[in-house]
Design an enzyme around this catalytic site. Sequence first.
Site, PDB file in Angstrom:
ATOM      1  N   HIS A   1      14.773  16.115 -15.633  1.00  0.00           N
ATOM      2  CA  HIS A   1      15.942  17.000 -15.560  1.00  0.00           C
ATOM      3  C   HIS A   1      15.511  18.459 -15.357  1.00  0.00           C
ATOM      4  O   HIS A   1      14.387  18.730 -14.936  1.00  0.00           O
ATOM      5  CB  HIS A   1      16.843  16.789 -16.775  1.00  0.00           C
TER       6      HIS A   1
ATOM      7  N   GLU B   1      17.440  17.640 -23.789  1.00  0.00           N
ATOM      8  CA  GLU B   1      16.312  16.858 -23.289  1.00  0.00           C
ATOM      9  C   GLU B   1      15.481  17.671 -22.304  1.00  0.00           C
ATOM     10  O   GLU B   1      14.243  17.592 -22.306  1.00  0.00           O
ATOM     11  CB  GLU B   1      16.825  15.577 -22.611  1.00  0.00           C
TER      12      GLU B   1
ATOM     13  N   GLU C   1       9.913   7.460 -22.112  1.00  0.00           N
ATOM     14  CA  GLU C   1      11.011   7.910 -22.970  1.00  0.00           C
ATOM     15  C   GLU C   1      10.408   8.093 -24.363  1.00  0.00           C
ATOM     16  O   GLU C   1      10.106   7.127 -25.057  1.00  0.00           O
ATOM     17  CB  GLU C   1      12.139   6.875 -22.996  1.00  0.00           C
TER      18      GLU C   1
END
Length: 317
Positions: free
Chosen positions: A107, A144, A281
Amino acid sequence: MSYGSFPPEPGRRGGTLAIVLVALIPACFVGWLLWSSLGGSKDDDADGTGGAGGPTTSSTSSPPPPSSGASVPSAPSSPPTPSGESGKPGVPGKPLKGKVVVIDPGHNPHNRDHPSQISRLVDIGTEQKECDTTGTETNSGYPEASFTLDVARRARTLLEARGATVRFTQDGDRPYGPCVDERAEIGNKAHADAVVSVHADGAAAGERGFHVILPKSVRGGGADTSAITAPSRQLGERLRGEFAKATGSAPAQYIGDGSGLDVRGDLGGLNLSTVPKVFIECGNMRDSQDAAELTDTAWRERAAHGIAQGITDFLNE
């Protein structure tokens, strides 16, 4: 009548002098020995090796042991290899010299300011998906995108210290993105030896742990992962082991049957890659216990060490 009122005769004078000298020489010799045994005068201590009350250690002898609590470092015969800094025992210097690593911080902190740009569809080979998303965040609002950048930068520092050339897909310096197809292209154009995309999950509260996402063997459109599935699995397995060791985290039980590995064919960053690539993750941001770790600076440093060591192990196989 006293003879002292007259000068001594020449012969008697020489004899008297000889007697005095004979008496003085042994006395001087004894005095010199005594002076030497005491270490000489303070003025003779120009090199710091003598002096009254000081040590009498020779300049060629070993230094005295340090006082309690002090340490005297010694020069190693060869450059030391810190624990965890090399993928193989006995590999000195720069174990990743000549290797290219691409880190893909998931992101972008600015994605939220460009909703129309990141929502446009791009071709990922097997289908079309959004350019990018804003990512998830903890219940307290820690994004995040901030997490991924922090961990990626820490991993970069470690990898560069080992000699690797490290490139980022974005370093918070772009208005948004890049899109998932461009993220794959950056690794491909760099001819990267390994690519790791750093993320944190947004699963349900109560779900804990990390997992590594591997590319599925897919072929369609511009996607063909047949050549990278095997090396990507090797990279993922090394990453899983070192991340668990560095952080103390357990593989997620809510995905991948608790193996810590998940295979997917719907991620453009993997589908379009032509070099070994995986996602990690690092934990679940929506779980309070995982979130407490993800927001902790010391834990993020350990996460970076796990990622860097997993990459190092893979590249030194």
